[in-house]
Design an enzyme around this catalytic site. Structure first.
Site, PDB file in Angstrom:
ATOM      1  N   ASP A 114     -15.636 -52.518   4.068  1.00 50.08           N
ATOM      2  CA  ASP A 114     -16.083 -51.319   4.775  1.00 50.08           C
ATOM      3  C   ASP A 114     -14.877 -50.448   5.097  1.00 50.08           C
ATOM      4  O   ASP A 114     -14.029 -50.831   5.900  1.00 50.08           O
ATOM      5  CB  ASP A 114     -16.815 -51.761   6.059  1.00 50.08           C
ATOM      6  N   ASP A 134     -18.636 -48.278   9.487  1.00 45.92           N
ATOM      7  CA  ASP A 134     -20.039 -48.314   9.928  1.00 45.92           C
ATOM      8  C   ASP A 134     -20.701 -49.661   9.685  1.00 45.92           C
ATOM      9  O   ASP A 134     -21.903 -49.813   9.867  1.00 45.92           O
ATOM     10  CB  ASP A 134     -20.841 -47.203   9.232  1.00 45.92           C
ATOM     11  N   ASP A 193     -18.222 -49.773   1.224  1.00 43.15           N
ATOM     12  CA  ASP A 193     -18.254 -48.457   0.577  1.00 43.15           C
ATOM     13  C   ASP A 193     -17.128 -48.338  -0.449  1.00 43.15           C
ATOM     14  O   ASP A 193     -16.338 -49.267  -0.641  1.00 43.15           O
ATOM     15  CB  ASP A 193     -18.174 -47.349   1.631  1.00 43.15           C
ATOM     16  N   ASP A 216     -24.001 -49.435 -12.522  1.00 45.11           N
ATOM     17  CA  ASP A 216     -25.271 -50.131 -12.728  1.00 45.11           C
ATOM     18  C   ASP A 216     -26.354 -49.076 -12.933  1.00 45.11           C
ATOM     19  O   ASP A 216     -26.644 -48.302 -12.020  1.00 45.11           O
ATOM     20  CB  ASP A 216     -25.562 -50.941 -11.441  1.00 45.11           C
ATOM     21  N   ASP A 262     -29.958 -52.450 -15.908  1.00 41.34           N
ATOM     22  CA  ASP A 262     -30.890 -53.251 -15.125  1.00 41.34           C
ATOM     23  C   ASP A 262     -32.135 -53.565 -15.969  1.00 41.34           C
ATOM     24  O   ASP A 262     -32.646 -52.685 -16.679  1.00 41.34           O
ATOM     25  CB  ASP A 262     -31.280 -52.387 -13.913  1.00 41.34           C
ATOM     26  N   GLU A 309     -29.106 -56.684 -18.443  1.00 39.58           N
ATOM     27  CA  GLU A 309     -29.801 -57.787 -17.774  1.00 39.58           C
ATOM     28  C   GLU A 309     -31.110 -58.017 -18.528  1.00 39.58           C
ATOM     29  O   GLU A 309     -31.925 -57.096 -18.659  1.00 39.58           O
ATOM     30  CB  GLU A 309     -30.103 -57.401 -16.325  1.00 39.58           C
ATOM     31  N   HIS A 311     -26.237 -61.139  -7.494  1.00 36.47           N
ATOM     32  CA  HIS A 311     -26.852 -60.687  -6.239  1.00 36.47           C
ATOM     33  C   HIS A 311     -28.341 -61.019  -6.134  1.00 36.47           C
ATOM     34  O   HIS A 311     -28.969 -60.679  -5.135  1.00 36.47           O
ATOM     35  CB  HIS A 311     -26.650 -59.172  -6.107  1.00 36.47           C
ATOM     36  N   ASP A 312     -28.902 -61.607  -7.178  1.00 31.41           N
ATOM     37  CA  ASP A 312     -30.341 -61.923  -7.154  1.00 31.41           C
ATOM     38  C   ASP A 312     -30.620 -63.402  -6.950  1.00 31.41           C
ATOM     39  O   ASP A 312     -31.779 -63.788  -6.774  1.00 31.41           O
ATOM     40  CB  ASP A 312     -30.996 -61.502  -8.477  1.00 31.41           C
TER      41      ASP A 312
HETATM   42  C1  GLC Z   1     -32.792 -56.237 -11.246  1.00 35.73           C
HETATM   43  C2  GLC Z   1     -31.778 -56.239 -10.140  1.00 35.73           C
HETATM   44  C3  GLC Z   1     -32.479 -56.551  -8.850  1.00 35.73           C
HETATM   45  C4  GLC Z   1     -33.512 -55.484  -8.580  1.00 35.73           C
HETATM   46  C5  GLC Z   1     -34.478 -55.380  -9.746  1.00 35.73           C
HETATM   47  C6  GLC Z   1     -35.324 -54.161  -9.642  1.00 35.73           C
HETATM   48  O1  GLC Z   1     -33.316 -57.486 -11.477  1.00 35.73           O
HETATM   49  O2  GLC Z   1     -30.767 -57.153 -10.430  1.00 35.73           O
HETATM   50  O3  GLC Z   1     -31.579 -56.649  -7.779  1.00 35.73           O
HETATM   51  O4  GLC Z   1     -34.220 -55.783  -7.412  1.00 35.73           O
HETATM   52  O5  GLC Z   1     -33.792 -55.282 -10.971  1.00 35.73           O
HETATM   53  O6  GLC Z   1     -34.568 -53.028  -9.907  1.00 35.73           O
END
Ligand code: GLC
Length: 573
Positions: A44, A48, A52, A121, A231, A293, A359-360
């Site tokens: 950060d 806040d 960022d 992304d 994505d 992905e 992150h998923d």
């Molecule tokens: C991808 C992203 C995920 C997001 C999903 C919808 O799987 O990695 O975080 O929620 O797409 O965009």
């Protein structure tokens, strides 16, 4: 720093990194290491409590020191943040939480100055419902943008009156629960959303949609971005006849959408044609990269499907994620089987990539290593000595674990919906742990971090605590030092970046493979058991020397000595 005539910031011809003897076929995205940053959670800069772009800029020296070659930033674009940036309202603006365009330019300049590339992304499948395209599309059935999204009148149920018993067009389910169709009262038609109903799916069969989206990508390429992570790229085209998906009963409660085989709402052949056209756009920008992905069916290992998006090897994606390694339980045989299948799937001209956390999903440190640093070292070695591009997830290098969050702290829509059966994805998104001090140095002590920190950041490392950069940076035995040494070894040994790979039969608890490049050979030996195990006969010849070992001080300096429990040893011949 050079600038091309188009004003595009580019790296110096040689890059800034010194690399042993870089062969001609060197590509940063192929032979380097890529680090994923979840921007809300990295650093950060504004005070806040949310990460960022200036925060990332301030940590570039750390990333350069770690030795990574590229950063993939999860979305930083303007968004109402229902899905934390994966619902984009304006693809060409930075969300004010993260900064301004000038901050992005600074990040690109500074990163390039350190030889680090920036990957953005891009969400192609859907936009936010607040995107001007959707606002226009939903405004009327005759709107010029109506056909930019997927609209349908629905179907009649058992001949009952249309008004009262209307049904969605088919059985497709949203990845975040419920039907994937939502009736929009304004025009009395359903629109498709494979994720939240605030994330309507675009119609990629419309060439105008494609052209507009490619233009957004060009905007960032012209500003100096070095590529994109795409994505859910295999979702972008849907069956023209909107056929029902077949059921695939599995234990996936409460996420019922995982109980369908995604034959018709994903994985359509036309997606490949679009990717090929996008690749042609990218080819106009040298040394840029696309990584996609690909989720063919939830929880199923289908590396062949991911590999299919590499096309012939140089006409679709540069890299595709295969998540099989994440799904593989922690054992030598399983990893070998998974990796061999992935290598066999990748086309001859194509290039594999490898990933353990993102992150998923729950972090590998929690899910596979059960918090153990010895296991984490083993997996780090596995990841960084494969043939292919390794992707690290922020904090993986210090052994960050999933946070324990209470219901009220959850922010992710899936966690809020399915609690207490499924706690969502926040646990692997907690703030980066920089110091043992207040707020782990992620944000100022008086700020409230957007997600609670994991408490294991405090203290000095004894395995259960001290999970922070400061405590590990100078400690030669730390996980962070191990990652650094592995990345350094990749840079110094072309066998590890350019070499072929061959698995060697050994005890079932050992994973052994050789990496070979122009007569030079490296052997990697990973002991997945709690016992000492001898290396397999015949792989170690006289003159072999240990390049790296997790147990440097314990083992004899002999390359063929038995491996200690959970030892990772890299031997050079
Ligand atoms: C991808 C992203 C995920 C997001 C999903 C919808 O799987 O990695 O975080 O929620 O797409 O965009």
């Amino acid at each position: 720093m050079e600038r091309s005539p188009a004003g595009r910031r580019v790296l110096d011809a040689d890059g800034h990194r010194t690399s042993a003897d870089r062969p001609n076929d060197y590509h940063w995205w192929k032979h380097g290491v890529i680090y994923q940053i979840y921007p809300r959670s990295f650093a950060d800069g504004s005070g806040d409590g949310t990460g960022d772009l200036q925060g990332i800029v301030s940590r570039l020296p750390y990333l350069a020191d770690l030795g990574v070659d590229g950063l993939w930033l999860s979305p930083i674009f303007d968004s109402p943040m229902h899905d934390f940036g994966y619902d984009v309202r304006d693809y060409c603006a930075i969300h004010p939480l993260f900064g301004r365009l000038a901050d992005f330019d600074e990040l690109v300049d500074r990163a390039h100055g350190l030889g680090i590339r920036i990957i953005l992304d891009l969400v192609f499948n859907h936009t936010s419902a607040e995107h001007p395209w959707f606002l226009e599309s939903r405004s009327s059935k005759v709107s010029p943008k109506r056909d930019w999204y997927l609209w349908h009148t629905g179907r009649r149920f058992l001949g009952l009156p249309w008004r009262t018993c209307r049904r969605p067009p088919n059985n497709w389910r949203s990845g975040f629960g419920g039907s994937a169709w939502r009736l929009d009262e304004r025009t009395d038609e359903y629109y498709l959303h494979l994720f939240l109903d605030s994330q309507p799916d675009l119609n990629w069969r419309n060439p105008d949609t494609e052209a507009a989206m490619f233009d957004q990508a060009r905007f960032w390429l012209d500003r100096g971005a070095d590529g994109f992570r795409l994505d859910v790229i295999n979702y972008i085209v849907k069956d023209l006849r909107l056929r029902n998906n077949p059921y695939h009963p599995r234990l996936t409660f409460p996420r019922l959408h995982d109980q369908q085989l995604h034959l018709y709402d994903r994985n359509q052949p036309e997606a490949h044609e679009i990717v090929r056209r996008f690749r042609a756009v990218m080819d106009g920008h040298p040394e840029t990269m696309l990584v996609g992905e690909v989720y063919p069916n939830e929880g199923c290992m289908e590396p062949e499907a991911s590999a299919s998006y590499l096309g012939s090897g140089n006409d679709e994606l540069h890299l595709a994620f295969d998540f099989s390694l994440m799904e593989t339980p922690f054992n030598a045989r399983g990893y070998r089987k998974t990796l061999e299948r992935w290598y066999a799937a990748v086309p001859r001209e194509g290039w594999p990539s490898h990933v353990l956390s993102n992150h998923d999903k729950p972090r590998a440190m929690t899910r596979r290593c059960r918090g153990s640093f010895a296991r984490a070292r083993l997996l780090a070695t596995l990841l960084l000595t494969q043939r292919g591009t390794p992707f690290l997830y922020y904090g993986e290098e210090i052994g960050m674990r999933d946070g324990r969050l209470r219901r009220h702290a959850l922010r992710d829509p899936t966690g809020r919906k399915y609690w207490p059966f499924f706690s969502g994805r926040d646990r692997s998104r907690t703030p980066m742990q920089w110091t043992p001090g207040p707020n782990a140095g992620f944000c100022r002590a008086d700020a409230k971090p957007w997600l609670p920190l994991n408490t294991d950041h405090s203290g000095r490392g004894d395995g259960r605590r001290g999970v922070n950069v400061e405590s590990q940076r100078e400690a030669p035995g730390s996980l962070l030092s191990w990652y650094r040494r592995l990345i350094e070894a990749r840079r110094a040994h072309l066998e590890l970046t350019h070499g072929s790979i061959e698995f060697v039969d050994s005890h079932r608890k050992l994973l052994v493979y050789t990496r070979e490049y122009e007569e030079r050979r490296v052997i990697v030996m990973l002991n997945f058991s709690r016992r000492r195990r001898s290396p397999p006969d015949g792989v170690l010849v006289a003159g072999a020397r240990i390049l790296l070992s997790t147990h440097g001080s314990l083992t004899e300096p002999r390359a063929d000595a038995p491996l200690e429990p959970y030892e990772a040893r890299v031997v050079s011949i």
